[in-house]
Design an enzyme around this catalytic site. Structure first.
Site, PDB file in Angstrom:
ATOM      1  N   GLU A 105       0.835  -1.214   0.000  1.00  0.00           N
ATOM      2  CA  GLU A 105       0.000   0.000   0.000  1.00  0.00           C
ATOM      3  C   GLU A 105       0.867   1.260   0.000  1.00  0.00           C
ATOM      4  OE1 GLU A 105      -2.387  -1.582   3.349  1.00  0.00           O
ATOM      5  OE2 GLU A 105      -4.120  -1.087   2.102  1.00  0.00           O
ATOM      6  N   GLU A 125      -3.568 -10.118   3.974  1.00  0.00           N
ATOM      7  CA  GLU A 125      -4.571  -9.729   4.983  1.00  0.00           C
ATOM      8  C   GLU A 125      -5.630 -10.791   5.219  1.00  0.00           C
ATOM      9  OE1 GLU A 125      -3.109  -7.626   3.014  1.00  0.00           O
ATOM     10  OE2 GLU A 125      -2.978  -5.617   3.891  1.00  0.00           O
TER      11      GLU A 125
END
Ligand code: 3HC
Ligand code: NAI
Length: 704
Positions: A105, A125
């Site tokens: 990210e 995740e």
């Protein structure tokens, strides 16, 4: 210690270096440092371009997972990245090692990405039960499309640099020095007058409802029972339905919410539990692991063959020993057949197989083991045979060789006594198929040396297993807890539940496979033989493991004979009802005076099977057979198909409350065989105090 975020500026190129060993996890200090640096660079007109790179073995491996669950110190990564992306200079992000989750990210908030050729990029995740929260769900679809983005979120598996380039996730691949290549890239951008190129400005092509339905179908299989994939879909949907700023707000709500779900608590618990298992009190760096470069395996049957494959897959040479050439030929043929299946499935090339097969030698003589560093015995489960073999190993093996047994039930203290070097003897309990299953129970005898235990953990890592330490007891951690669990499943069929009813209740709870189907697969005979050999381990309840015995009496031992708890068509593993077996079990129930009932609910099945397993786990903890509740959870999630989203039996017990578990045990104890339902003293104590296994263990560790 160096600063976690440092800045150097040379010839108009600013280089931000993140340095926070071991994996540059994005802590509050990194977020603060990156924000301050960004503010400084935004005002610096002399800086023409920015490079962001990490020191050490990897780019940022994601958010600092240890911060999750509490209140996170400001600033938030998502806000830091908004400012970072807004910098007026072009930003080149240089990636190496494993850039994961929040790491990717950060890279997405940069304007250009260059990766070392060995770099891997991914979003793990989902394996933590959370949704990316640093705007990955909004930026990734804008860069590689919503379909590829969701695929990455669902898979949780990182992609290599080449694949990342093909996806458009990175722009360039660096062959040599990454820092130099990234600076050169930045200089080129400046020279060519290329400015910032912000991902947030891109548009996303919507997915069709059919594509979304396909993702849902995938999730139902890949992430059975989890809610995270649905949350991923909702977040990614915002990337095409809403402007960036609003999408960001949607992601914030979804991602922050995902941190509070039971499945995320459970999966984060496992993340740390899996890393804690190798930490054994009393074993220090001074207990240097012995090197294992070659191994001998005695017995080339189901387990020996699988263990040989696990070693060959890790590049360790093995010598297989069996009683005669015919047995060895059979063993090697099975190994070859299993590898061929991997080739057919595209998981290996024929060249890979050849390379592995050359690492596996075979011999009928123990003398072939005189130079090996480790021997694993995997012959029939008979004490006299095993003792004879260990005496022989004592004779042929070099001093310092580790002598291991794969026994599932026998007393390793006794096996060790067959040698003059009990300190070198240990249990290495693999799970079938040994080349696939991740769990390795490491069983220490009373005499096992600390360095031998350390060696077993190092070996587990090398052969890509997760080692969990157990003391010697009947069944060690895993099979001992399986005993009451399976006892209840078998008793329930005598009470009138169908095998399908029992198994589907357990599978709906999340077990990979219902226990009765497991018995049919492994062979009902296996359990019956273990019972016969260990009558002292039974129960005074005449219905104890009777269902197995009844089926065994008819040679209905499962898939091998086409009949067991279920019926199977030739060559198929699909379960069909087996009414004859049910009729016979009903007759047996009558003989035992057990009334058959039609009111058995899914809840009762799950409670009886799982609570009795937890109760045994409490005894195992109290006796010190397992070091920690987390170790038991790792055993169960990596070796017995317990759902990761529930964190393992002991974590699950803490979540639902120990007084709930105790109340269940007391309730069933009144109705069933009381002796088998005696609550573990630890469970009683903690339930009375409103405590948890986790808190009990934490307090105990603090005291040392
Ligand atoms: N947070 C906190 N600690 C971490 C961490 C993380 N993200 N990743 C690794 N660590 C710790 C480990 O606990 C371990 O600590 P220890 O030495 O005290 O036991 C140490 O770093 C080294 O880790 P490993 O033993 O796992 O080292 P390996 O070299 O075998 O593997 C790795 C390195 C591939 C990076 C592996 O650690 C890994 O997969 N880490 C998890 C990465 C991850 O899940 N990231 C996503 C986080 S969620 C996120 O980013 C949300 C975002 O959207 C905001
Ligand atoms: P198996 O019957 O498939 O293989 C045993 C092999 O040992 C045979 O090839 C046999 O010829 C060989 N053998 C017997 N005596 C020998 C001797 N004196 N010298 C050399 N080789 C000899 O058995 P399996 O299932 O592989 O089990 C082996 C061990 O692993 C047992 O102790 C068992 O309890 C344990 N185990 C089995 C598991 C399973 O799921 N099958 C799981 C975990 C442990």
């Amino acid at each position: 210690m160096s600063k976690p975020v440092s800045l150097s500026i040379e010839n108009g190129i600013a280089v931000i270096t993140i340095d926070s060993p071991p994996v540059n996890a994005i802590s509050a200090a990194i977020r603060r440092g990156l924000l301050t640096t960004t503010e400084q660079l935004a005002k610096d007109a002399n800086v023409k371009a920015v490079v962001l790179i990490c020191a050490g073995r990897t780019f940022m491996a994601g958010a600092d997972i240890s911060e999750f669950g509490g209140t996170m110190a400001p600033p938030e990564l998502r806000n830091v990245l908004t400012d970072f992306e807004s910098l007026p200079q072009p930003i080149v992000v240089a990636l190496h090692g494993t850039a994961l989750g929040g790491g990717v990210e950060v890279a997405l908030a940069g304007h250009y990405r260059i990766a070392d050729k060995g770099a891997k990029l991914g979003f793990p995740e989902v394996t933590l039960g959370i949704v990316p929260g640093a705007v990955g769900t909004q930026r990734l679809p804008r860069l590689i499309g919503a379909e590829n983005a969701l695929k990455m979120f669902f898979d949780g598996r990182p992609v290599g640099a080449e694949e990342a380039k093909a996806l458009g996730l990175v722009d360039e691949i660096a062959e040599g020095d990454l820092r130099a290549a990234a600076i050169a890239y930045a200089q080129r951008l400046v020279k060519e007058g290329k400015g910032p190129r912000r991902v947030r400005d891109n548009k996303v092509e919507p997915l069709t409802e059919a594509q979304i339905a396909a993702f849902r179908a995938q999730a139902a299989k890949q992430h059975k029972g989890m809610i995270t994939p649905e949350l991923d879909i909702a977040a990614v949907r915002a990337s095409w339905e809403l402007p960036f700023a609003q999408g960001l707000a949607v992601e914030r709500a979804i991602s922050d919410g995902s941190l509070q779900t039971p499945e995320s608590r459970a999966m984060r618990h496992l993340f740390f539990a899996e890393r804690e298992v190798a930490d054994v009190p009393g074993i220090t760096a001074a207990d240097k692991p012995r090197e294992v470069k070659s191994a001998g395996i005695i017995g080339s049957g189901t387990m020996g063959g699988g263990i040989a494959m696990a070693f060959a897959n890790a590049g360790i040479a093995v010598t297989l020993i069996d009683i005669d050439q015919a047995a060895l030929d059979r063993g090697l043929a099975t190994v070859r057949k299993n590898y061929d299946v991997s080739v057919k499935r595209g998981k290996m090339t024929p060249a890979d197989v050849d390379q592995r097969m050359t690492l596996i030698k075979a011999s009928t003589s123990y003398d072939a083991l005189k130079d090996v560093d480790l021997v694993i015995e995997a012959v029939f489960e008979e004490m006299t045979l095993k003792k004879k073999i260990f005496t022989e190993l004592d004779r042929v093996c070099k001093p310092g060789a580790i002598l291991a047994t794969n026994t599932s039930t026998l007393d390793i203290n006794e096996i060790a006594k067959a040698t003059k070097r009990p300190q070198d003897v240990i249990g290495l309990h693999f799970f079938s198929p040994a080349n696939v299953m991740r769990l390795l129970e490491i069983v220490r005898s009373d005499a096992t040396g600390n360095d031998v235990i350390a060696s077993a953990f190092a070996l587990a890592k090398k052969i890509r297993k997760i080692g969990v330490l157990s003391k010697v007891c009947f069944g060690f951690i895993g099979n001992r807890m399986m005993d009451p669990y399976a006892r209840e499943a078998q008793r329930l069929v005598l009470e009138g539940a169908t095998p399908a009813q029992v198994d589907s209740a357990l599978e709906n709870f999340g077990m990979a496979m219902g226990i009765l189907a497991v018995f049919d697969m492994a062979g009902v005979d296996v359990g019956v033989k273990v019972r016969k050999a260990n009558p002292q381990q039974g129960s005074s309840d005449p219905s104890f493991y009777r269902a197995d015995a009844v089926l065994f009496g008819q040679n209905w031992i499962g898939q091998k004979t086409g009949k067991g708890y279920y019926r199977y068509e030739q060559g198929s593993r699909e379960r069909h009802p087996h009414p004859e077996a049910q009729a016979l079990l009903a007759e047996e129930a009558k003989k035992l005076g057990i009334a058959q009932r039609t009111d058995i609910t899914e809840q009762e099945i799950v409670e009886r099977c799982i609570y009795s397993m937890i109760n045994e786990g409490a005894k195992i903890l109290e006796e010190g057979v397992a070091l920690r509740p987390g170790d038991i959870d790792v055993v169960y999630t990596s070796g017995y198909g317990f759902p990761r989203r529930r964190g393992g039996p002991m974590f699950f017990a803490d979540e639902i409350g120990l007084s709930t578990v105790l109340a269940g045990i007391e309730k069933y104890g009144k109705r069933l065989h009381a002796e088998d339902w005696q609550p573990a003293p630890l469970l009683k104590k903690l339930a009375a105090e409103n405590g948890t296994f986790a808190a009990w263990h934490a307090a105990r560790s603090k005291k040392g």
